[in-house]
Write an enzyme that holds these catalytic residues in place. Structure first.
Site, PDB file in Angstrom:
ATOM      1  N   ARG A  73      11.428   3.378  -0.607  1.00  0.00           N
ATOM      2  CA  ARG A  73      10.897   2.489  -1.642  1.00  0.00           C
ATOM      3  C   ARG A  73      11.970   2.325  -2.712  1.00  0.00           C
ATOM      4  O   ARG A  73      12.564   3.310  -3.155  1.00  0.00           O
ATOM      5  CB  ARG A  73       9.644   3.129  -2.247  1.00  0.00           C
ATOM      6  N   GLU A  81      11.515  -2.438  -0.225  1.00  0.00           N
ATOM      7  CA  GLU A  81      11.862  -1.329   0.657  1.00  0.00           C
ATOM      8  C   GLU A  81      13.297  -1.472   1.148  1.00  0.00           C
ATOM      9  O   GLU A  81      13.697  -2.549   1.562  1.00  0.00           O
ATOM     10  CB  GLU A  81      10.904  -1.342   1.854  1.00  0.00           C
ATOM     11  N   LYS A 110       3.513  -1.902   6.654  1.00  0.00           N
ATOM     12  CA  LYS A 110       3.943  -0.785   5.813  1.00  0.00           C
ATOM     13  C   LYS A 110       5.301  -0.346   6.334  1.00  0.00           C
ATOM     14  O   LYS A 110       5.406   0.290   7.381  1.00  0.00           O
ATOM     15  CB  LYS A 110       2.939   0.374   5.885  1.00  0.00           C
ATOM     16  N   ARG A 156      12.277   5.672  -5.417  1.00  0.00           N
ATOM     17  CA  ARG A 156      11.004   6.110  -5.984  1.00  0.00           C
ATOM     18  C   ARG A 156      11.124   7.461  -6.658  1.00  0.00           C
ATOM     19  O   ARG A 156      10.370   7.788  -7.560  1.00  0.00           O
ATOM     20  CB  ARG A 156       9.957   6.186  -4.871  1.00  0.00           C
ATOM     21  N   LYS A 171      -2.905   1.989   1.663  1.00  0.00           N
ATOM     22  CA  LYS A 171      -2.091   2.052   2.873  1.00  0.00           C
ATOM     23  C   LYS A 171      -2.998   2.401   4.042  1.00  0.00           C
ATOM     24  O   LYS A 171      -3.735   3.384   3.986  1.00  0.00           O
ATOM     25  CB  LYS A 171      -0.927   3.036   2.728  1.00  0.00           C
TER      26      LYS A 171
END
Lengths: 335, 533
Positions: free
Chosen positions: B235, B278, B230, B250, B400
């Site tokens: 993002r 990312e 992660k 995002r 996540k």
């Protein structure tokens, strides 16, 4: 607290409550004392264990239900003067709930008035607040911020009625939370002129409704919320104390909406945080304009504040050149 | 605006999601296209540019009320909402129901023109509305001016209502609402239908993962799931169409110009490609902590020096569009295979693939997760191989599995009233830890206590206030709280020299005396160990 009350004051804030030495009595004491003068029957003002209670005649019906059977009561008519020690004491309507009183204490050439909880709005369940001229006025300050300005009660009553009828049209129950003593009966009395339907009530509300009826207050017909089958509650109005919210007791109503009657509902954040579907701004306390108006009408040269937004109101009054201070007491902010 | 006010009231007076969707949907159906577009614009939380900011409204409020400033301040702190405070203090209690001016009219004829007016003229208009409107209208107009309705509807609720009113798939509605748009009758009429022609850079709604709360083994067979790190970055979505590239965050912001090196690399992608991934700071061999990326975003001008010191890269993990075809309905296994071919084929220095972790069992993955922090990542992502690419936070296919947070015990030092749902309660807390026999503030935290605990603590704070500084109170330093945080960094802006990331309260340690709270030294040790990660 930095401020200390002068030793010679007629009424002093003590750990046990407001104490008058010259008359040797407490007003709304927190624990057992010899002589207790009572402003009204809410739990944070009327507590068991004292030897003798002085209270308004209109307050005795409820007080009897809340005190042990052996408690000794001395009912007083409003404005009746009795001697306690070196003082003369009388009770005057406070407009808070049935039998609620201000306490007027006269000693020598000075007059002190303790307001208890009060409001200035008309209420069919109790006598209207009486302005009692005095030298020192000891007031509540539960809603002492300028944001608290009450709408007219008649408008709020219609809002409640609308809400109930909309829910009824949708076939769901309306559970209205209101404090079991005072607010619940006020709602039932306010709705009396708008409908002839019966209302279900929680057990805690029921016995107090009886006490109000005995005192001659007109309210909607009530049924205990224990008897009906779940389907009977569809479309009904149920009045319950806020403590019933979220309890197993609520399950009997099937699909329902919840509403809460309180001055706190004036602020949207309060309304949303408490998670009720609706908030109705209906308070048994004085709002900001009423507090100021009352202070001025009593003609008091000194103002003491007991509970609520005492700091804000004190500072405001002091800046206006009025002699005002906060007394530390343990009265609650519920209504 | 009467209808919109009624909508607001129904939204505000129910806690049921179904009822909220129903109310919005009914409004959209009955409203004119223009009004519906404006309502959607406001409900999803768009803000008008060049409108009147809260600072001015505040200033005028203080000037208008016949009350001392500190009292207005105290009232505002207690109400927790500026629009509402104004309405509570000023609105006209005796006003008759005003003539109904439509929502669109309010914006186009009254609010938008404010942008071009002198301050005195704006003041005159707005203050005039305050004094003439009844409470409900006064409150709403202020809300429209400040642009945050806070009425308990999420973007996803609004799109569900729009989908139901327009009888169109939600995914298409979501897409139309991405990026910039102007509320108008035209927009309303093409909402959800025009996504082919919305311009070349139009992104897709992001699919968001939910926090994993169960044991990973409960997800079933490990082989059904893709596991990745992660990443701790921003993002982003790269949209490559018609020989143009765009990078979206995002938050639906176009951040193309902030990351020229990524845009340059995207030119190598074939037209009709959209990647999800990312944005990170660092090189292929060394990823820099999030704090570095923040420095980079903070810069207005990108100099050669900063581009060199903090290079950016893009780690791709999904393929949303390929050969100008929407690939989101296809299973992840298929999207990922194509993504691998694409990225590896392009061989770009600043763009790479988020590697699939090969640990064959949940137990081995759990061990890998323990190393996540040392690698500068936030934990693991688990994505079901057969899942399509969803919209928003749909639970079930993306999880996540974050690192366990760091913990420490702090002492409550200050409290301030909260906002919105928490107005009138002391809910904004400042905590301290020990330094040379005294407590120094280390962090603020707002969340983590239950409503019951908040009320109890509020009562305690009021009774144990030492001093008041405006609306902030200092309290007796005796209450200990266990706090969690995700990251720790050096900071010259904090008295303690330390900044914590995402601090929140884990529990109220009523069992612990203040003397046993942690020290600045303890936290410095954590900082040294994790090297600012």
């Amino acid at each position: 607290m930095a401020w200390m009350q002068p030793k010679g004051d007629l009424i002093q804030a003590k750990p046990q409550g407001l104490y008058c030495k010259a008359g040797d009595f407490y007003i709304d004491p927190l624990g057992p004392v010899e002589h207790a003068v009572i402003t009204h029957a809410h739990g944070d003002h009327l507590r068991a264990g004292s030897a003798k209670y002085y209270l308004s005649s209109a307050c005795t019906g409820v007080a009897r239900r809340r005190l042990p059977a052996e408690a000794q009561l001395r009912p007083m008519h409003y404005r009746e003067r009795i001697a306690l020690g070196e003082t003369r004491v009388s009770l005057h309507p406070a407009g808070h709930i049935l039998g609620s009183s201000q306490v007027r204490v006269e000693h020598g050439d000075q007059v002190w008035v303790v307001s208890g909880d009060y409001k200035r709005d008309p209420d069919p369940t109790c006598e209207l607040f009486e302005v009692v001229p005095c030298d020192v006025f000891i007031s509540e300050a539960t809603f002492a911020l300028p944001a608290y300005r009450w709408p007219e009660t008649s408008k709020v009553a219609l809002e409640i009625l609308d809400w109930w009828h909309t829910n009824r049209d949708n076939g769901v129950a309306s559970v209205l939370f209101a404090y079991a003593l005072g607010k619940a009966q006020r709602v039932l009395a306010e709705l009396f002129s708008h409908t002839s339907d019966s209302v279900y009530v929680h057990g805690a509300v029921e016995s107090l409704v009886d006490a109000y009826r005995e005192a001659g207050i007109c309210m909607l017909a009530t049924l205990p919320a224990t008897v009906a089958a779940p389907t009977d509650y569809a479309g009904a109005l149920i009045v319950a104390p806020p403590s019933a919210a979220g309890s197993a007791w609520m399950r009997r109503f099937g699909e329902h909406r919840t509403g809460f009657c309180s001055g706190w509902m004036r602020i949207r954040g309060d309304r949303r945080r408490r998670g009720y579907d609706r908030g109705f701004v209906l308070s048994d306390h004085a709002d900001w304009p009423s507090l100021l108006r009352t202070f001025s009408e009593t003609g008091a040269k000194r103002i003491f504040l007991t509970h609520g937004y005492t700091d804000a109101m004190c500072r405001y009054l002091q800046e206006q050149g009025i002699n005002a201070d906060a007394l530390r007491t343990e009265y609650g902010a519920e209504e | 605006m009467r209808r919109f006010a009624e909508l607001f009231e129904s939204l505000d007076t129910t806690t049921s999601t179904a009822a909220k969707i129903e109310a919005m949907s009914a409004y959209f159906l009955a409203a004119t296209p223009e009004n519906a577009a404006w309502a959607a614009y406001i409900l999803i939380g768009r803000r008008l540019k060049g409108s009147v900011g809260p600072a001015l409204l505040r200033k005028w409020l203080f000037e208008e009320v016949q009350l001392p400033a500190w009292l207005v301040e105290e009232t505002y702190a207690s109400v927790g909402d500026l629009a509402e405070t104004i309405a509570l203090l000023i609105s006209n209690k005796d006003a008759l129901q005003p003539a109904d001016i439509s929502l669109t009219q309010w914006f186009t004829a009254r609010i938008l023109p404010l942008g071009a007016q002198e301050e005195s003229e704006r003041r005159q208009h707005i203050v005039g509305w305050w004094h003439s409107l009844p409470y409900r209208e006064c409150f709403l107009v202020n809300k429209l001016l400040t642009g945050s309705l806070r009425v308990g509807v999420s973007r996803s609720l609004v799109t569900r209502a729009l989908a139901s009113a327009l009888d169109l798939p939600r995914i298409e509605i979501e897409r139309s609402l991405m990026g910039p748009w102007e509320p108008s009758a035209d927009f309303w009429q093409t909402l959800g239908k025009n996504n082919g022609s919305l311009g070349n850079s139009h992104p897709y709604p992001f699919y968001l993962a939910s926090p994993l709360q169960q044991q990973p083994a409960e997800l079933g067979d490990r082989r059904q799931w893709l596991a990745e790190w992660k990443w701790d970055g921003i993002r982003g979505q790269i949209v490559r169409r018609a020989s143009q590239s765009a990078l979206w965050s995002r938050g639906e912001e176009l951040i193309t110009e902030r990351f020229p090196e990524i845009i340059a690399a995207a030119a190598a992608l074939p037209d009709g490609t959209v990647l999800d991934g990312e944005v990170l700071a660092g090189s292929a061999s060394r990823i820099l902590p999030f704090a570095s990326l923040q420095q980079r975003i903070g810069r207005k001008k990108l100099t050669a020096k900063i581009l060199n010191a903090i290079p950016a890269r893009f780690i791709a993990y999904d393929l949303l569009e390929f050969e100008a075809i929407d690939w989101r309905p296809r299973p992840l296994v298929e999207r990922r295979a194509q993504l691998e071919r694409l990225i590896q084929g392009a061989a770009l220095p600043v763009m790479s693939l988020s590697p699939a972790l090969l640990h064959g069992s949940w137990e081995e993955l759990a061990i890998a997760r323990d190393e996540a922090r040392a690698r500068g990542v936030e934990g693991l992502m688990l994505k079901e191989w057969r899942s399509s690419y969803g919209v928003g936070r749909q639970r079930g296919a993306w999880w996540k599995w974050k690192n366990d947070p760091f913990l420490f015990d702090g002492v409550l030092l200050y409290a301030a009233p909260g906002h919105g749902r928490r107005s009138n309660l002391y809910t904004d807390y400042t905590f301290g830890v020990w330094l040379a026999g005294a407590l120094v503030p280390i962090t603020k935290a707002y969340s983590g206590l239950t409503d019951t605990e908040i009320r109890r603590l509020d009562g305690w704070i009021r009774k144990h206030t030492k001093e008041k500084f405006g609306t902030v109170r200092s309290v007796d330093p005796v209450q200990v709280f266990e706090l969690a945080y995700e990251g720790i960094a050096k900071s010259s802006r904090h008295k303690s020299g330390i900044a914590l990331r995402f601090p929140r309260i884990v529990r109220w340690r009523t069992d612990k005396p203040a003397e046993e709270a942690n020290t600045v030294r303890d936290l410095q040790q954590v900082l040294a160990l994790h090297n600012g990660a």
